[in-house]
Design a protein around this motif. Sequence first.
Motif, PDB file in Angstrom:
ATOM      1  N   SER A 140       0.574  -1.271  -0.115  1.00  0.00           N
ATOM      2  CA  SER A 140      -0.040   0.002  -0.034  1.00  0.00           C
ATOM      3  C   SER A 140       0.841   1.273   0.094  1.00  0.00           C
ATOM      4  O   SER A 140       0.557   2.112  -0.752  1.00  0.00           O
ATOM      5  N   ALA A 141       1.702   1.244   0.748  1.00  0.00           N
ATOM      6  CA  ALA A 141       2.661   2.346   1.049  1.00  0.00           C
ATOM      7  C   ALA A 141       3.408   2.522  -0.573  1.00  0.00           C
ATOM      8  O   ALA A 141       3.545   3.899  -0.897  1.00  0.00           O
ATOM      9  N   ARG A 142       3.900   1.664  -1.027  1.00  0.00           N
ATOM     10  CA  ARG A 142       4.589   1.552  -2.219  1.00  0.00           C
ATOM     11  C   ARG A 142       3.682   2.166  -3.290  1.00  0.00           C
ATOM     12  O   ARG A 142       4.087   2.981  -4.347  1.00  0.00           O
ATOM     13  N   GLY A 143       2.495   1.693  -3.417  1.00  0.00           N
ATOM     14  CA  GLY A 143       1.508   2.173  -4.548  1.00  0.00           C
ATOM     15  C   GLY A 143       1.233   3.732  -4.225  1.00  0.00           C
ATOM     16  O   GLY A 143       1.219   4.552  -5.130  1.00  0.00           O
ATOM     17  N   ARG A 144       0.984   4.183  -2.945  1.00  0.00           N
ATOM     18  CA  ARG A 144       0.887   5.663  -2.908  1.00  0.00           C
ATOM     19  C   ARG A 144       2.133   6.426  -3.184  1.00  0.00           C
ATOM     20  O   ARG A 144       1.770   7.448  -3.974  1.00  0.00           O
ATOM     21  N   LEU A 145       3.271   6.026  -3.018  1.00  0.00           N
ATOM     22  CA  LEU A 145       4.557   6.670  -3.539  1.00  0.00           C
ATOM     23  C   LEU A 145       4.343   6.432  -5.288  1.00  0.00           C
ATOM     24  O   LEU A 145       4.629   7.790  -5.846  1.00  0.00           O
ATOM     25  N   ASP A 242      13.212 -18.788   7.889  1.00  0.00           N
ATOM     26  CA  ASP A 242      13.155 -18.250   6.693  1.00  0.00           C
ATOM     27  C   ASP A 242      12.138 -17.092   6.953  1.00  0.00           C
ATOM     28  O   ASP A 242      11.965 -16.103   6.284  1.00  0.00           O
ATOM     29  N   ALA A 243      11.095 -17.264   7.782  1.00  0.00           N
ATOM     30  CA  ALA A 243      10.003 -16.229   8.226  1.00  0.00           C
ATOM     31  C   ALA A 243      10.702 -15.036   8.626  1.00  0.00           C
ATOM     32  O   ALA A 243      10.551 -13.888   8.362  1.00  0.00           O
ATOM     33  N   GLN A 244      11.768 -15.080   9.486  1.00  0.00           N
ATOM     34  CA  GLN A 244      12.233 -13.970  10.065  1.00  0.00           C
ATOM     35  C   GLN A 244      13.065 -13.248   9.113  1.00  0.00           C
ATOM     36  O   GLN A 244      13.101 -11.922   9.149  1.00  0.00           O
ATOM     37  N   LEU A 245      13.671 -13.925   8.113  1.00  0.00           N
ATOM     38  CA  LEU A 245      14.472 -13.237   7.148  1.00  0.00           C
ATOM     39  C   LEU A 245      13.435 -12.544   6.289  1.00  0.00           C
ATOM     40  O   LEU A 245      13.862 -11.438   5.655  1.00  0.00           O
ATOM     41  N   GLN A 246      12.268 -13.066   5.891  1.00  0.00           N
ATOM     42  CA  GLN A 246      11.422 -12.229   5.031  1.00  0.00           C
ATOM     43  C   GLN A 246      10.860 -11.005   5.892  1.00  0.00           C
ATOM     44  O   GLN A 246      10.807  -9.961   5.151  1.00  0.00           O
ATOM     45  N   LEU A 247      10.703 -11.251   7.133  1.00  0.00           N
ATOM     46  CA  LEU A 247      10.298  -9.995   7.962  1.00  0.00           C
ATOM     47  C   LEU A 247      11.113  -8.950   7.996  1.00  0.00           C
ATOM     48  O   LEU A 247      11.017  -7.570   7.821  1.00  0.00           O
ATOM     49  N   ALA A 248      12.522  -9.317   8.010  1.00  0.00           N
ATOM     50  CA  ALA A 248      13.728  -8.351   8.060  1.00  0.00           C
ATOM     51  C   ALA A 248      13.852  -7.887   6.588  1.00  0.00           C
ATOM     52  O   ALA A 248      13.787  -6.519   6.682  1.00  0.00           O
ATOM     53  N   GLU A 249      13.602  -8.442   5.545  1.00  0.00           N
ATOM     54  CA  GLU A 249      13.532  -7.976   4.018  1.00  0.00           C
ATOM     55  C   GLU A 249      12.416  -6.828   4.164  1.00  0.00           C
ATOM     56  O   GLU A 249      12.537  -5.809   3.402  1.00  0.00           O
ATOM     57  N   ILE A 250      11.140  -7.269   4.483  1.00  0.00           N
ATOM     58  CA  ILE A 250      10.078  -6.289   4.400  1.00  0.00           C
ATOM     59  C   ILE A 250      10.207  -5.066   5.352  1.00  0.00           C
ATOM     60  O   ILE A 250      10.193  -3.642   4.784  1.00  0.00           O
ATOM     61  N   ASP A 251      10.877  -5.138   6.346  1.00  0.00           N
ATOM     62  CA  ASP A 251      11.324  -3.730   7.103  1.00  0.00           C
ATOM     63  C   ASP A 251      12.256  -2.951   6.406  1.00  0.00           C
ATOM     64  O   ASP A 251      12.090  -1.816   6.349  1.00  0.00           O
ATOM     65  N   ARG A 252      13.313  -3.670   5.992  1.00  0.00           N
ATOM     66  CA  ARG A 252      14.268  -2.799   4.896  1.00  0.00           C
ATOM     67  C   ARG A 252      13.598  -2.229   3.936  1.00  0.00           C
ATOM     68  O   ARG A 252      13.817  -0.839   3.544  1.00  0.00           O
ATOM     69  N   LEU A 253      12.673  -2.813   3.077  1.00  0.00           N
ATOM     70  CA  LEU A 253      11.871  -2.416   2.143  1.00  0.00           C
ATOM     71  C   LEU A 253      11.087  -1.084   2.549  1.00  0.00           C
ATOM     72  O   LEU A 253      10.639   0.017   1.976  1.00  0.00           O
ATOM     73  N   SER A 254      10.552  -1.375   3.703  1.00  0.00           N
ATOM     74  CA  SER A 254       9.545  -0.378   4.109  1.00  0.00           C
ATOM     75  C   SER A 254      10.412   1.043   4.345  1.00  0.00           C
ATOM     76  O   SER A 254       9.785   2.123   4.247  1.00  0.00           O
ATOM     77  N   ALA A 255      11.423   0.690   5.031  1.00  0.00           N
ATOM     78  CA  ALA A 255      12.163   1.758   5.220  1.00  0.00           C
ATOM     79  C   ALA A 255      12.739   2.649   4.242  1.00  0.00           C
ATOM     80  O   ALA A 255      12.760   3.910   4.077  1.00  0.00           O
ATOM     81  N   ALA A 260      12.100   7.362   0.489  1.00  0.00           N
ATOM     82  CA  ALA A 260      11.659   7.772  -0.684  1.00  0.00           C
ATOM     83  C   ALA A 260      10.490   8.858  -0.865  1.00  0.00           C
ATOM     84  O   ALA A 260      10.490  10.038  -1.226  1.00  0.00           O
ATOM     85  N   ARG A 261       9.685   8.583   0.148  1.00  0.00           N
ATOM     86  CA  ARG A 261       8.546   9.555   0.460  1.00  0.00           C
ATOM     87  C   ARG A 261       9.155  10.760   0.911  1.00  0.00           C
ATOM     88  O   ARG A 261       8.542  12.047   0.593  1.00  0.00           O
ATOM     89  N   THR A 262      10.154  10.770   1.863  1.00  0.00           N
ATOM     90  CA  THR A 262      10.186  11.941   2.399  1.00  0.00           C
ATOM     91  C   THR A 262      11.214  12.848   1.384  1.00  0.00           C
ATOM     92  O   THR A 262      11.122  14.028   1.275  1.00  0.00           O
ATOM     93  N   ALA A 263      12.132  12.079   0.442  1.00  0.00           N
ATOM     94  CA  ALA A 263      12.749  12.867  -0.530  1.00  0.00           C
ATOM     95  C   ALA A 263      11.544  13.360  -1.551  1.00  0.00           C
ATOM     96  O   ALA A 263      12.214  14.469  -2.065  1.00  0.00           O
ATOM     97  N   LEU A 264      10.733  12.706  -1.816  1.00  0.00           N
ATOM     98  CA  LEU A 264       9.634  13.213  -2.914  1.00  0.00           C
ATOM     99  C   LEU A 264       8.817  14.640  -2.215  1.00  0.00           C
ATOM    100  O   LEU A 264       8.980  15.380  -3.148  1.00  0.00           O
ATOM    101  N   ASP A 265       8.511  14.386  -1.307  1.00  0.00           N
ATOM    102  CA  ASP A 265       8.067  15.658  -0.424  1.00  0.00           C
ATOM    103  C   ASP A 265       8.835  16.640  -0.357  1.00  0.00           C
ATOM    104  O   ASP A 265       8.380  17.807  -0.581  1.00  0.00           O
ATOM    105  N   ALA A 266      10.432  16.457  -0.282  1.00  0.00           N
ATOM    106  CA  ALA A 266      11.201  17.500  -0.123  1.00  0.00           C
ATOM    107  C   ALA A 266      11.505  18.045  -1.673  1.00  0.00           C
ATOM    108  O   ALA A 266      11.373  19.404  -1.739  1.00  0.00           O
TER     109      ALA A 266
END
Length: 407
Positions: A140-145, A242-255, A260-266
């Motif tokens: 959802s966040a990526r789509g809004r960006l 494996d599930a924990q690695l997936q969660l870590a990857e999601i956290d990294r991409l969310s960051a 990117a949202r902060t850079a766009l707004d600026a």
Amino acid sequence: MSTLDDLFPDGRRQTGADVSADEQQTVRRLDQLLGDRRADIDRTHRASARPALVAMVDGALADARPLGTVPATSHPDSRRPRRRFDLLNVSVAALAVVALAAAGLIGGVQAATASPATDALRVLAADEKTIESATAGLESARGRLIESVAEADAAAAALRPALESVRSAPDPADIPPGETEAPADAGTIPIADPKALDTALAALDSYRTDLSAFESPAMPKEYTRGTVDTDSLVDVAAAIDDAQLQLAEIDRLSADVRDARTALDARVAAFAGELKKFTAGFPAVARKVIDENPDAAQDLEDAVSAAAEVISAGNLLNEQGPQALKTYRDAVIALVSAQVYADRVREEAEREEAERARQRERERQRPQPQPTPTEPTPTEPTTPPEDSGDPGESTDSGSPIPPVDGV
């Protein structure tokens, strides 16, 4: 033999001299907790309730305090009278015993069936639910960006022709009276400050270039649980990793999406600031246009001033931005057109007055015609008077006297 029989191997409650002080205290505490025992209470319970009841009795024994030796008596009637039969106490006690029995049963079953692999499977299931929720949030966040970048670029693209339109306009003075289209060789009039406009257009081009360079972080690879032996703690633990690695990857991409949202707004805010410098000069430009066209009507001057204030106070990146520029351009053209009309009316009046003056001068310099002389009217000849004097004498009129016959 029931569970209560195991707890009380000496049989039913004893009274009198055979009951010690500690036993009396224990019996009293049990009576207060469970009420008076009756024969109609079912004392058969499941074996799984025994730990809870044993713990209860042990706690009662631990809190017991000695009250001294109770003197023996030979009179059975001196015993403490039995309390009244209380149905409510019996019901509450029965429900408490049933609840303890059920809790003990459930706990016993879980304790008997639990295994490390089962506990690990519950952890894995919880992690997979977290993965599902976090993935939906990231998507959802990526789509809004992505949508925000597209909207910003579309707004900038629509703004460019509007900015170009306020560079100049055909000079109404070069449009023949009665016509609406300017000829090909018609001149132009400035609408906005040319230098400020060039700066704004350069900033817009740079802004669109930066927007095209924005890249939204890619979504992580879809998570799927592999083949797991649910009875194997090793397999389940590997699946949890494996599930924990997936969660870590999601956290990294969310960051990354947040960055990117902060850079766009600026970047949007920076371009809006550059446009603000351009729009801030419109009131001064409008004032100059009004001063250069003093013969226009007051309402046209007010329209130019109002349109300039709207541009200065607004944001050209909004949907109303291009329309505000068009309104200002139309107001300036109307103002200049009114001035051109006033100039033409004045010039026509001056031309007519000059023509009349030349006509008067021509009439003044034209030679006056001389009056034509008139011919005398001929008269009838008159009889000459008789000669009374010498011949050859003239009459008073100067006419010769005709000679007399025979003279």
